[in-house]
Write a protein that holds these residues in place. Structure first.
Motif, short mmCIF file in Angstrom:
data_model
loop_
_atom_site.label_atom_id
_atom_site.label_comp_id
_atom_site.label_asym_id
_atom_site.label_seq_id
_atom_site.Cartn_x
_atom_site.Cartn_y
_atom_site.Cartn_z
N LEU A 151 43.00 5.50 33.61
CA LEU A 151 44.26 6.21 33.48
C LEU A 151 44.23 7.55 34.21
O LEU A 151 43.33 8.37 34.00
CB LEU A 151 44.57 6.46 32.00
N ASP A 152 45.24 7.78 35.06
CA ASP A 152 45.33 9.04 35.78
C ASP A 152 45.48 10.22 34.84
O ASP A 152 44.93 11.30 35.09
CB ASP A 152 46.51 9.01 36.75
N ALA A 153 46.22 10.03 33.75
CA ALA A 153 46.51 11.14 32.85
C ALA A 153 45.25 11.73 32.21
O ALA A 153 45.24 12.89 31.81
CB ALA A 153 47.48 10.67 31.76
N ARG A 154 44.18 10.92 32.09
CA ARG A 154 42.95 11.40 31.47
C ARG A 154 41.93 11.89 32.48
O ARG A 154 40.83 12.30 32.09
CB ARG A 154 42.32 10.27 30.62
N THR A 155 42.25 11.85 33.76
CA THR A 155 41.24 12.17 34.78
C THR A 155 41.71 13.25 35.75
O THR A 155 41.29 13.28 36.90
CB THR A 155 40.85 10.91 35.56
N ARG A 156 42.56 14.12 35.30
CA ARG A 156 43.09 15.17 36.18
C ARG A 156 42.17 16.39 36.17
O ARG A 156 42.49 17.45 35.60
CB ARG A 156 44.51 15.53 35.76
N TRP A 157 41.03 16.23 36.82
CA TRP A 157 40.05 17.32 36.86
C TRP A 157 40.55 18.51 37.65
O TRP A 157 39.99 19.61 37.55
CB TRP A 157 38.73 16.79 37.42
N GLU A 158 41.61 18.33 38.44
CA GLU A 158 42.18 19.45 39.17
C GLU A 158 42.64 20.56 38.22
O GLU A 158 42.74 21.72 38.61
CB GLU A 158 43.37 18.99 40.01
N THR A 159 42.93 20.20 36.97
CA THR A 159 43.38 21.19 36.00
C THR A 159 42.25 22.12 35.57
O THR A 159 42.52 23.21 35.03
CB THR A 159 43.97 20.51 34.75
N LEU A 160 41.01 21.71 35.79
CA LEU A 160 39.86 22.53 35.41
C LEU A 160 39.01 22.96 36.60
O LEU A 160 38.26 23.94 36.50
CB LEU A 160 38.96 21.76 34.43
N ALA A 161 39.07 22.23 37.70
CA ALA A 161 38.19 22.49 38.84
C ALA A 161 39.02 22.59 40.11
O ALA A 161 39.36 21.57 40.71
CB ALA A 161 37.15 21.38 38.96
N PRO A 162 39.38 23.80 40.54
CA PRO A 162 40.23 23.95 41.72
C PRO A 162 39.60 23.45 43.01
O PRO A 162 40.32 23.13 43.96
CB PRO A 162 40.50 25.46 41.77
N ARG A 163 38.27 23.33 43.05
CA ARG A 163 37.59 22.89 44.27
C ARG A 163 37.15 21.42 44.15
O ARG A 163 36.07 21.05 44.56
CB ARG A 163 36.38 23.78 44.57
N VAL A 164 38.03 20.59 43.62
CA VAL A 164 37.68 19.18 43.42
C VAL A 164 38.10 18.36 44.64
O VAL A 164 39.17 18.56 45.20
CB VAL A 164 38.32 18.62 42.14
N GLU A 165 37.20 17.47 45.05
CA GLU A 165 37.50 16.47 46.09
C GLU A 165 37.57 15.13 45.38
O GLU A 165 36.60 14.68 44.77
CB GLU A 165 36.40 16.46 47.15
N ARG A 166 38.71 14.46 45.45
CA ARG A 166 38.99 13.29 44.63
C ARG A 166 39.03 12.02 45.48
O ARG A 166 39.67 12.00 46.52
CB ARG A 166 40.33 13.49 43.91
N HIS A 167 38.37 10.97 45.02
CA HIS A 167 38.41 9.66 45.67
C HIS A 167 38.63 8.60 44.60
O HIS A 167 38.11 8.70 43.48
CB HIS A 167 37.11 9.36 46.41
#
Length: 275
Positions: free
Chosen positions: A221-237
């Motif tokens: 689920l996307d709603a549970r994996t939005r690490w951008e809310t805690l880590a501004p330097r996230v690279e997502r794949h």
């Protein structure tokens, strides 16, 4: 008396800075053995094994306690950074907490790899039946077996079913190997349940400014994996598959390739400072 280390070697050879991988909810650091093989001959890798998994100790019931225990092992093995951390599922949350503590202590964490980990927030612990079902499903999935038989086996039981009743039903059904007796199942479940309690009860410490590589299973689920809310330097794949299937076949090759790439970038960033 000094506590024994929670580190287990996955690949000790190599000249690159070591990668330290935090166990998922099962507690085993060896789940990363296949990944270590794919990271190349120059990449040393170690796993953290949870207290209580195979040492006769008591399982830990908080993310903070797990992080502190593993940080003690880490600092004993490698007193100074840089530190490269990786964690899948619950291991990602523990690794996140460890990275925060290391940075607060003045250490360098060039890369934190989170693999299909959910952004932590407190939730009520599910009923015992749901925890037992998740544990057994996790166990058979790790063996590469389908879980449909176990799903049907637990269906008639009430939400407050006891672990003893579940073990009796499971062992009598022949759904698991004979060596998975009731004592073994209880030992492994004690660790699993303690870690579930840790995850559901954890309230994160806030944002993390370091570099994060987040690898998400497409079916999660996307709603549970939005690490951008805690880590501004996230690279997502995003990797094709679900929480477990990303560790097999082409998806696993993709996952390992992205981790290799992230480690190479982290080494490049360190090179000027090391020089």
């Amino acid at each position: 008396m000094t506590d024994p280390t929670t580190l287990v070697p996955l690949r000790e050879e190599g000249t690159h800075p070591p990668l330290y991988c935090v166990h998922p909810v099962s507690g085993s650091g060896y789940v990363y053995a296949g990944l270590a093989e794919l990271l190349g001959p120059q990449q040393p890798s170690y796993g953290f094994e949870a207290p209580g998994f195979d040492d006769g100790g008591a399982p830990l019931t908080s993310i903070e306690a797990l992080a502190e225990r593993h940080l003690a092992s880490l600092r004993s093995a490698r007193p100074r950074g840089p530190y490269l951390l990786l964690g899948w599922s619950l291991g990602g949350v523990v690794a996140y907490h460890m990275a925060q503590r290391l940075v607060e202590a003045g250490e360098e964490v060039p890369l934190l790899v989170l693999i299909d980990a959910t952004v932590p927030q407190p939730f009520p612990l599910p009923p015992e039946k749901a925890l037992l079902h998740a544990f057994l499903r996790d166990l058979v999935t790790a063996m590469g077996e389908p879980s449909a038989a176990l799903d049907a086996l637990l269906a008639p039981y009430p939400d407050d079913v006891t672990a003893d009743a579940a073990w009796t039903a499971v062992t009598a059904s022949g759904a698991l190997p004979e060596e998975f007796d009731e004592e073994f199942l209880q030992e492994r479940y004690d660790v699993f349940r303690a870690h579930a309690e840790a995850l559901y009860g954890y309230e994160h410490r806030g944002p993390y400014a370091g570099r994060v590589l987040f690898l998400k299973a497409a079916d999660s689920l996307d709603a549970r994996t939005r690490w951008e809310t805690l880590a501004p330097r996230v690279e997502r794949h995003t990797i094709t598959g679900d929480h477990d299937s990303i560790w097999a076949g082409e998806a696993f090759a993709t996952l390992a390739g992205l981790v290799r790439q992230g480690l190479a970038q982290a080494r490049s960033a360190l090179a000027p400072a090391e020089g």
